[in-house]
Design an enzyme around this catalytic site. Structure first.
Site, PDB file in Angstrom:
ATOM      1  N   GLY A 262      -0.802  -2.933   0.397  1.00 26.50           N
ATOM      2  CA  GLY A 262      -2.100  -2.051   1.700  1.00 26.50           C
ATOM      3  C   GLY A 262      -3.137  -2.513   0.564  1.00 26.50           C
ATOM      4  N   GLU A 299      -5.658   3.867  -5.927  1.00 22.74           N
ATOM      5  CA  GLU A 299      -6.267   2.730  -6.481  1.00 22.74           C
ATOM      6  C   GLU A 299      -7.471   3.575  -7.132  1.00 22.74           C
ATOM      7  OE1 GLU A 299      -4.191   0.085  -6.254  1.00 22.74           O
ATOM      8  OE2 GLU A 299      -3.941   1.193  -3.913  1.00 22.74           O
TER       9      GLU A 299
HETATM   10  N1  TRP Z   1       0.110  -1.668  -7.168  1.00 28.77           N
HETATM   11  C1  TRP Z   1      -0.597  -1.715  -6.142  1.00 28.77           C
HETATM   12  C2  TRP Z   1      -0.633  -0.553  -5.951  1.00 28.77           C
HETATM   13  O1  TRP Z   1       0.762   0.191  -5.406  1.00 28.77           O
HETATM   14  C3  TRP Z   1       0.550  -2.260  -5.271  1.00 28.77           C
HETATM   15  C4  TRP Z   1       0.014  -3.900  -4.552  1.00 28.77           C
HETATM   16  C5  TRP Z   1      -0.542  -4.681  -4.483  1.00 28.77           C
HETATM   17  C6  TRP Z   1       0.784  -4.927  -5.214  1.00 28.77           C
HETATM   18  N2  TRP Z   1      -0.726  -5.905  -4.008  1.00 28.77           N
HETATM   19  C7  TRP Z   1       0.781  -6.547  -4.760  1.00 28.77           C
HETATM   20  C8  TRP Z   1       2.259  -4.998  -5.913  1.00 28.77           C
HETATM   21  C9  TRP Z   1       1.212  -7.605  -5.047  1.00 28.77           C
HETATM   22  C10 TRP Z   1       3.233  -6.215  -6.138  1.00 28.77           C
HETATM   23  C11 TRP Z   1       2.716  -7.863  -5.583  1.00 28.77           C
HETATM   24  O2  TRP Z   1      -1.647   0.206  -5.961  1.00 28.77           O
HETATM   25 ZN    ZN Z   2      -0.015   2.042  -7.306  1.00 25.79          ZN
END
Ligand code: TRP
Ligand code: ZN
Length: 864
Positions: A262, A299
């Site tokens: 996302g 985010e």
């Molecule tokens: N940290 C991100 C979220 O939850 C998740 C995420 C975005 C992600 N792109 C990714 C996790 C690619 C693994 C790989 O907001």
């Molecule tokens: Zn997250």
């Protein structure tokens, strides 16, 4: 899968602190599609006396040069995924130059091209595809980043504040960024492209001015205001509810079309999947608006829960994700309807999370063994993780919970910590013992609760006996601390005060033993018990409530969530009874209760819309050890037709009485939601009015209404279906995000030609195997929502998905692995179907270049 190349697992128990720390990294990028040059200069020191080699991660990199303290250095070993440097001093400057190839990088991890723009995705372990580094979250460094590119990339972005910019002699330009906050490599981001920008600003509660900028592909500015408004609401809400302010002078969001998830919370520079940013009334549904608001919030909230305080290692992922999902759920609930948000969250739990927890991928919210980290961005880590935080919130109460948060930041700001550190802060601040509660972090599976009820006329007491059971697939789990909320309703629908031993009792019962007995006093008449109110714990409750009791709860429970929950139980019981009796007939009491909802329309219309819907196929499937696919589908179809036919007059009257003012107000959204449910049922009838409703809806300039009509005709297999879909294609071919809705509709057609149609659509000009949004819209919708065609007895549905996974294994393993999920439950289907799915899994297992991502899940599915 030859034994020698078998991917290696990592274990939580093997955690070791790094031997080196990287204080600072200076990065310089010279961007070019096939050969980007990366210059990295790192200030490094040893943190222990082991004299260990420096082992840097690096994947798909070409090493050009290596200097230690300005001297060319050759005492190193270059491996496939590591650069091992020997005999290093205690403190030194390491300079590395390497090349990367963003254009052929289709994994959407590391540096890649999305459309014409460069962008990065580094979580979890993508930074190692950019340069050699200690690519682990407990190495925190300050970053300076210089980006050099041709002028046509008008915006050159990275984390933090812009500190320099200019033009080079060769005509290229550059921008230099500095991020004052130390961060792990997974939060690094770089973007270069030609964008339209929506600019705004926000003044924090302490009076600091923050510049806000939202970068989108040229021409998309009209679709940006909602995301910007969502961002400002997020910033304000975090100040009000959590007392947390933003900490940099600028906050940037970039929307890209090619993205695996996302969105990503990179410090000061979030990168979003364009479908989680772009919206206007003509192109996006009310649900899209809600999703965008919650993801923008999610985010943003990571800036404190994830960035300022980050994870020690990836096994602790739920530390940031569970907590941040809890925060985004609270944000949505404070701004909108708490009950509807709870319903949405619980649907995710009961369908996807419970099935993950019961299947071969079952893992605790803090996993103990991982082959490919990308496989653990799961509903368990995220959504069950949020439920675990929510249970702590229930046990502590808002005030103590907030004191726990404050202590957590006071102790750990700027650190990389563990889930234990979080629970310790909660426990220390509240003086509530959470030792037993912590078992939620290392036990997989869904606990079951058995509840017995007994009313004593003579003594006027009501006795609840609650017993907890370990999940079937995790028989050795220890007893959990389960907050179990209840309400007792008297026959008039009033709440009965809870008294035990003459003491007023809170509605949350703390279950810590194998079995508890609660004797409530002064209960004059036999009550109806609302159990696990608001889904106070992620458990399955075995209860035998009568239809009358459930109808009573549906009418009178103080929790709107629990009213919905009772309604779902009613439907589920009826569907199961019809499956076992072979006689699909809905009880007249339920039909008349539905009729009351439609005709009286008392309360929130959006809630009424939810109360009118049957549970999803997945919800019913979850009730069975071996899923009776055909029976579920035929009973559910029969029930929907029954409701549609019996209540058509009321549905029509309701539809006509509802006025949609076309705005985005909560009232208008609720009106559209209820109209949509009415139309869903009505499209299954031959009522004259329905054609007019459809005409009116498809002609409206509101995507919620248009899609409501189209999805109703698709699901009803209505004669106008193909014509309407063709008109939609002609109208929206220029807009890829809208075309995703069209692909999803195509994939949900129950016709026998659906699979052939999908193969044809692979050639549609809007389709692209490299774009996860397209693939999920078409094939993801098919495998998740087109039950009859995906589970065809001849196995062609499984074959379609198997073929796709083989293709995606080469293009984008992360997406392949997510698309594989429907196969994980193969053992829960009848013999022929399970063998057909197994054959697809074996096909994958025999691939020579099977990715780690697919390997891990295929092996778990086949071997356990
Ligand atoms: N940290 C991100 C979220 O939850 C998740 C995420 C975005 C992600 N792109 C990714 C996790 C690619 C693994 C790989 O907001
Ligand atoms: Zn997250």
């Amino acid at each position: 899968m030859s034994a020698t190349s078998k991917p290696q697992a990592q274990y939580l128990k093997d955690y070791q602190a790094p031997h080196f720390s990287i204080q600072h990294i200076d990065l310089r990028f010279e961007l070019a599609p096939l050969k980007t040059v990366v210059h990295s200069t790192m200030t490094i020191n040893r943190v222990d006396e082991t004299g260990a080699d420096l082992v840097l991660d690096g994947v798909d990199l070409t090493l050009i040069s290596l200097h230690v303290d300005e001297q060319e250095y050759s005492d190193y070993t270059l491996e496939d995924e590591a650069l091992i440097i020997h005999n290093l001093p205690a403190n030194f400057i390491l300079k590395i130059v390497n090349h990367i190839d963003p254009q052929t990088n289709t994994s959407l991890e590391g540096l890649y091209l999305s459309g014409g723009a460069y962008c990065t995705q580094c979580e979890a372990e993508g930074f190692r595809k950019i340069t050699y580094y200690l690519d682990r979250p407990d190495v925190l460094a300050s970053f300076d980043v210089t980006i050099i590119a041709e002028q046509k990339y008008t915006h050159l972005l990275s984390n933090g504040n812009q500190i320099d910019a200019g033009t080079l002699d060769d005509g290229r330009h550059f921008v230099k960024w500095q991020d004052p906050f130390k961060k792990p490599s997974y939060l690094f981001a770089l973007v270069a492209g030609d964008f339209d920008v929506l600019r705004d600003q926000y003044t924090t509660k302490s009076g600091r001015n923050v510049e806000l900028a939202l970068f989108v592909d040229k021409g998309n500015l009209p679709k940006t205001p909602h995301a910007m408004t969502s961002l400002k609401k997020s910033m304000q809400w975090d100040e009000e509810r959590f007392n947390l302010e933003y900490d940099l002078d600028i906050y940037m969001i970039v929307a890209v079309d090619f993205f695996n998830m996302g969105a990503m919370e990179n410090k000061g520079l979030n990168i979003f999947n364009s479908k989680c940013v772009l919206a206007n009334q003509e192109t996006a549904t009310d649900k899209d608006y809600h999703t965008i608001e919650s993801i923008v919030g999610h985010e943003y909230f990571h800036n404190w829960t994830g960035n300022r305080v980050t994870c020690r290692d990836w096994f602790q992922l739920s530390l940031k994700e569970g907590l941040t999902v809890f925060r985004d759920q609270e944000f949505s609930s404070d701004l909108g309807s708490r009950a509807l948000n709870r319903i949405d969250a619980v649907k995710v739990m009961r369908t996807h999370q419970f099935s993950e927890d019961a299947g071969p991928m079952a893992h605790p919210i803090r996993p103990e063994k991982v082959i490919e980290m990308n496989n653990f961005y799961t509903v368990t880590v995220y959504d069950k993780g949020a439920e675990v935080i929510r249970m702590m919130h229930t046990i502590l109460g808002e005030e103590k919970f907030q004191q726990g948060m404050a202590l957590y930041f006071q102790r750990h700001d700027g650190q990389a910590v563990t889930c234990d550190d979080f629970v310790a802060a909660m426990s220390d601040a509240s003086e509530i013992d959470l030792q037993q509660f912590k078992r939620w972090y290392n036990q997989a599976g869904t606990p079951r609760l058995k509840v017995d009820q007994y009313f004593d006329h003579v003594n006027q007491t009501f006795t609840l006996t609650i017993e907890q059971f370990a999940p079937d697939n995790q028989p050795n789990n220890a007893l959990l601390h389960i907050p179990f909320a209840i309400e007792l309703l008297d026959p008039a629908g009033q709440s009965v005060p809870l008294t035990i031993n003459n003491q007023m009792q809170d509605s949350v019962l703390n279950i810590t033993e194998k079995q508890h007995t609660f004797v409530f006093e002064n209960v004059i008449e036999p009550p109806v018990a609302v159990l696990l109110e608001d889904f106070s714990a992620p458990c399955i409750v075995n209860q035998t409530s009568s239809t009358a009791d459930l109808l009573h709860i549906m009418r009178f429970a103080r929790s709107d969530f629990s009213r919905w929950d009772a309604q779902q139980r009613l439907f589920t019981n009826e569907i199961k009874a019809a499956i076992s009796s072979g006689n699909a007939c809905l009880s007249p009491d339920i039909i008349s209760a539905l009729n009351v909802l439609i005709t009286e329309r008392a309360g929130d219309l959006a809630l009424i819309a939810e109360l009118l819907k049957l549970p999803s196929y997945d919800t019913i499937a979850a009730e069975y050890a071996v899923i009776p696919v055909d029976d579920i589908v035929s009973v559910m179809n029969a029930f929907e037709l029954h409701i549609a036919t019996d209540l058509s007059d009321s549905l029509i009257a309701c539809y006509k009485a509802l006025h949609d003012d076309g705005t985005t107000s909560a009232e208008a959204v609720a009106v559209r939601a209820l109209k949509q449910v009415c139309l869903h049922y009505l499209a299954k009838t031959e009522q004259q009015d329905v054609n007019n409703f459809i005409d009116e809806a498809v002609a409206s300039s509101n995507m919620t209404n248009v899609l409501a009509a189209l999805s109703a005709v698709v699901k009803a297999n209505h004669p106008r279906c193909d014509n309407l879909l063709n008109e939609f294609d002609a109208k929206w071919r220029h807009d890829v995000l809208v075309m995703d809705k069209w692909f999803a509709l195509q994939a949900m057609k129950e016709s026998a030609t659906c699979i052939e149609d999908i193969k044809q659509l692979y050639d549609h000009p809007s389709f692209d195997f490299g774009n996860p949004n397209r693939v999920r819209a078409l094939v993801g919708s098919f495998s998740h929502f087109n039950t009859t065609q995906f589970h065809r007895a001849d196995g062609k549905g499984y074959q379609l998905l198997g073929d796709l996974l083989i293709k995606l294994n080469d293009i984008n393993p992360q997406n392949a692995s997510r698309m594989l999920t429907p196969f994980m439950a193969w053992k829960r289907y009848d013999h022929d179907r399970s063998q057909a799915i197994k054959a697809q899994l074996q096909r994958l297992a025999s691939l020579e270049n099977l990715s780690d991502d697919l390997f891990e899940k295929v092996e778990k599915a086949l071997v356990g």
